[in-house]
Design an enzyme around this catalytic site. Structure first.
Site, PDB file in Angstrom:
ATOM      1  CB  SER A 106      -0.925  -0.012   1.223  1.00  0.00           C
ATOM      2  OG  SER A 106      -1.772  -1.128   1.193  1.00  0.00           O
ATOM      3  CE  LYS A 181      -5.644  -2.095   0.767  1.00  0.00           C
ATOM      4  NZ  LYS A 181      -4.320  -2.690   0.805  1.00  0.00           N
ATOM      5  CE  LYS A 250       0.597   0.657   4.797  1.00  0.00           C
ATOM      6  NZ  LYS A 250       1.164  -0.609   4.281  1.00  0.00           N
TER       7      LYS A 250
END
Length: 303
Positions: A106, A181, A250
């Site tokens: 990611s 995402k 994150k």
């Protein structure tokens, strides 16, 4: 078994919580791997029960690039991806012309686009293919995989992606998958936050929480958190949904970087980031994301 379109050997860098079962899945589907990870325990775990003759280890990312035309990265964040790609013994300077690198973590979309330009200057391709799903789905090869990149690079990686994923979604140019995402996970975080707060209010009213969950899931409040987290993890007190607070934070920070890049004043995102950051500070990065419920309960009990 791997299809005829699959390369003879795939590079795999990053044997963490998700990377290890993904690599095992590829081996189980008939692929051969050249793997690389700094942790001896991770390397040993992959080697255990690996098919004879189909697993080798490289001492550095450059060693992987020298042996493989397709290399998959499953790394924690963009900083580590950049270190693996461009640091000492890095992947990118050793890439063969025509080779393909797939960042399946990611990462920050702008950084993904930058590294793709570096790879292109060497006659290679770097594309993004982040995954959605738990460790259980990684083991089963049923992940959802979003892929950003051109047709040629996708064709080179497709067989490996389909060995690990049940749903493959092409999202557009390189960087688009990482963006989608991060934004998806922001929407999930917001949904879990709202569902958790609603659950607490229902509890204070003395409502039956399981029935309340059924109402949500039969009505317009339904989301993945109400369907898979409230009854299973929060009401039960199990708190083991399989996604760590540190990873949630994150992804929210990546969404924040997108907001800054696009000039969007995303107030709901800012609120989510503040609350999740506070929860992480109290519970630690390895706490399950459903433990947000515990944090909110404790936080509201303070004077």
């Amino acid at each position: 078994m791997a299809s005829d379109a699959a390369p003879a050997t795939i590079g795999f860098i990053g044997l963490g919580m998700m990377g290890l079962p993904m690599a095992r899945c590829l081996l189980a589907k008939g692929f051969s791997l050249v793997a690389c990870d700094s942790a001896e325990a991770a390397r040993a775990a992959l080697a255990e029960d690996a098919p004879e003759g189909r697993l080798a280890f490289a001492p550095s990312p450059s060693g992987v690039a020298e042996l493989c035309n397709l290399t998959l990265l499953m790394l924690p964040n963009s900083d580590i991806v950049a270190q693996v790609a461009e640091g000492e013994g890095g992947l990118l300077p050793a890439l063969r012309e025509g080779s393909v690198v797939v960042d399946m973590g990611s990462s920050i979309p702008a950084e993904t686009r930058r590294l793709a330009q570096v790879a292109a200057a060497r006659g290679a391709s770097l594309i993004d293919a982040p995954v959605s799903g738990s460790v259980i789905k990684a083991r089963a090869g049923t992940l959802a995989i979003m892929i950003g990149g051109d047709d040629a690079a996708f064709a080179a990686a497709e067989a490996a992606m389909r060995a690990m994923g049940e749903k493959i979604i092409r999202t557009g140019p390189v960087g688009s998958a990482h963006a989608m995402k991060a934004l998806n996970n922001y929407v999930y975080a917001a949904g879990l936050l709202a569902a958790t707060e609603a659950l607490q209010m229902a509890d204070k009213l003395g409502l039956d929480l399981k029935v309340f969950t059924d109402v949500l899931n039969a009505s317009s409040g339904r989301n993945v958190a109400t369907e898979t987290k409230l009854r299973q993890e929060i009401i039960s007190g199990r708190y083991a949904g399989g996604f760590q607070l540190g990873l949630m934070r994150k992804d929210l920070e990546t969404a924040g970087a997108i907001a800054a890049e696009t000039g969007i004043d995303a107030e709901a995102l800012a609120l989510c980031r503040r609350i999740w950051e506070a929860a992480l500070g109290e519970l630690g990065p390895k706490a399950d994301n459903t433990e947000l419920h515990r944090f909110l309960e404790r936080d509201r009990l303070r004077p």
